[in-house]
Design a protein around this motif. Structure first.
Motif, PDB file in Angstrom:
ATOM      1  N   ILE A   7     -45.163  52.923  41.079  1.00  0.00           N
ATOM      2  CA  ILE A   7     -44.388  51.764  41.545  1.00  0.00           C
ATOM      3  C   ILE A   7     -43.611  52.050  42.823  1.00  0.00           C
ATOM      4  O   ILE A   7     -43.063  51.116  43.432  1.00  0.00           O
ATOM      5  N   GLY A   8     -43.599  53.347  43.218  1.00  0.00           N
ATOM      6  CA  GLY A   8     -42.857  53.610  44.445  1.00  0.00           C
ATOM      7  C   GLY A   8     -42.708  55.097  44.705  1.00  0.00           C
ATOM      8  O   GLY A   8     -43.246  55.957  44.003  1.00  0.00           O
ATOM      9  N   LEU A   9     -41.928  55.349  45.738  1.00  0.00           N
ATOM     10  CA  LEU A   9     -41.669  56.722  46.171  1.00  0.00           C
ATOM     11  C   LEU A   9     -40.198  56.851  46.452  1.00  0.00           C
ATOM     12  O   LEU A   9     -39.587  55.944  47.034  1.00  0.00           O
ATOM     13  N   GLU A  10     -39.612  57.936  46.071  1.00  0.00           N
ATOM     14  CA  GLU A  10     -38.194  58.145  46.341  1.00  0.00           C
ATOM     15  C   GLU A  10     -37.948  58.249  47.830  1.00  0.00           C
ATOM     16  O   GLU A  10     -38.860  58.539  48.621  1.00  0.00           O
ATOM     17  N   SER A  11     -36.734  58.014  48.186  1.00  0.00           N
ATOM     18  CA  SER A  11     -36.376  57.943  49.612  1.00  0.00           C
ATOM     19  C   SER A  11     -36.677  59.221  50.372  1.00  0.00           C
ATOM     20  O   SER A  11     -37.059  59.176  51.549  1.00  0.00           O
ATOM     21  N   CYS A  18     -43.163  56.329  38.730  1.00  0.00           N
ATOM     22  CA  CYS A  18     -44.161  55.661  37.907  1.00  0.00           C
ATOM     23  C   CYS A  18     -43.459  54.905  36.774  1.00  0.00           C
ATOM     24  O   CYS A  18     -42.331  55.230  36.409  1.00  0.00           O
ATOM     25  N   LYS A  26     -39.512  54.074  33.206  1.00  0.00           N
ATOM     26  CA  LYS A  26     -39.844  54.696  34.486  1.00  0.00           C
ATOM     27  C   LYS A  26     -39.924  56.228  34.346  1.00  0.00           C
ATOM     28  O   LYS A  26     -39.185  56.836  33.590  1.00  0.00           O
ATOM     29  N   ARG A  28     -40.910  59.876  36.992  1.00  0.00           N
ATOM     30  CA  ARG A  28     -41.119  60.373  38.352  1.00  0.00           C
ATOM     31  C   ARG A  28     -41.888  61.700  38.289  1.00  0.00           C
ATOM     32  O   ARG A  28     -41.680  62.526  37.393  1.00  0.00           O
TER      33      ARG A  28
END
Length: 289
Positions: A7-11, A18, A26, A28
């Motif tokens: 769902i994304g990537l940390e900054s 995930c 969630k 990671r």
């Protein structure tokens, strides 16, 4: 096993976020080389990373040790990793070693007058046959030594003893050359090893005068000066008798008395006489011939 979706990537880009599709929970994952290899489907790189993480030996080091003669089990025990992970990198190196051992069997051993015409395999097969061994029960192997030369090994079992012979193999366009590295290897390719010594052939009798020692009787050895001493003693006795009975008469020297004639080849009983030790050792007869 639950399925997750990205769902994304940390900054900072260090982790991938995930989530569980059913619950929304969630998770990671670290964005490291292992995740990148898995996302590309690079199984070899993924296994290499696993070995690097699980042990102190890198895949290149594992292959180097296998190429230097170590077995898969030895490397696995040393690195404390499963054998299956070592086999993954050892397989191509083991094929290389097997090919080198096969080529070494076709090499020509170096001798004093140059390379031998027969191959190492042909010479060793004949040597095994002469010693009562079976070449089919022996195993060939090869590896690189510290100087990066190929070393061929032949190993076989004789009773309860495990024997090994090692040669240095140098490939070339004519099949390569072979140099023995230990005594066992040298004996196997030595053309004179195990050859019976030349025996003394029996001399055929060419004349009746050549008699065997078993036909002689054991008598005392005769001295060459015995005949001369008999002559002197008998002469002295004749002169002494003549002086006692005829003192006024001029004494004439008595004729020399010849020694008793004895056949050079027979004794009193008519049997062949035993020659003296000088005759036997020097190969001459008492008659001087």
């Amino acid at each position: 096993m639950r399925e997750l979706r990205v769902i994304g990537l940390e900054s900072d880009g260090s982790h991938v976020v995930c989530a569980d599709a059913s619950t929304g929970e969630k998770f990671r994952l670290p964005a490291d080389d292992k995740l990148r290899a898995a996302s590309r489907g690079d199984v070899a790189r993924l296994g290499q990373i696993e070995i690097e993480m699980d042990s102190q030996l890198r895949p290149r080091e594992i292959q180097a040790r296998i190429r230097a003669g170590a077995s898969v089990q030895q490397v696995a025990d040393e690195a404390s990793i499963p054998v299956s992970k070592v086999e993954r990198f050892a397989y191509p190196v083991l094929l290389e070693r097997s090919r080198a051992a096969e080529m070494a069997q076709g090499g020509h051993p170096i001798r004093d007058n140059g390379p031998a015409v027969p191959t190492l395999s042909e010479i060793v097969t004949l040597a095994f046959r002469a010693r009562g061994h079976n070449i089919d029960d022996a195993t060939w192997d090869a590896w690189r030594d510290e100087e990066n030369h190929w070393v061929a090994q032949l190993q076989w079992q004789a009773g309860r003893t495990t024997n090994s012979a090692h040669w240095r193999y140098q490939p070339d366009a004519h099949g390569g050359t072979i140099v023995a590295l230990d005594d066992t290897a040298f004996d196997l390719i030595d053309p004179d090893f195990g050859r019976p010594l030349r025996g003394l052939a029996a001399v055929a009798l060419e004349s009746p005068e050549q008699l065997e020692l078993s036909d002689y009787t054991e008598d005392e050895p005769q001295d060459e000066n015995t005949g001369a001493e008999i002559i002197e003693v008998e002469t002295a006795e004749v002169v002494s008798d003549s002086t006692d009975h005829e003192e006024d008469r001029e004494v004439e020297p008595a004729p020399p008395v010849a020694p008793r004639s004895v056949s050079p080849n027979k004794d009193k009983r008519g049997k062949p006489a035993l020659p003296s030790w000088d005759d036997v050792l020097l190969g001459v007869r008492s008659s001087g011939r």
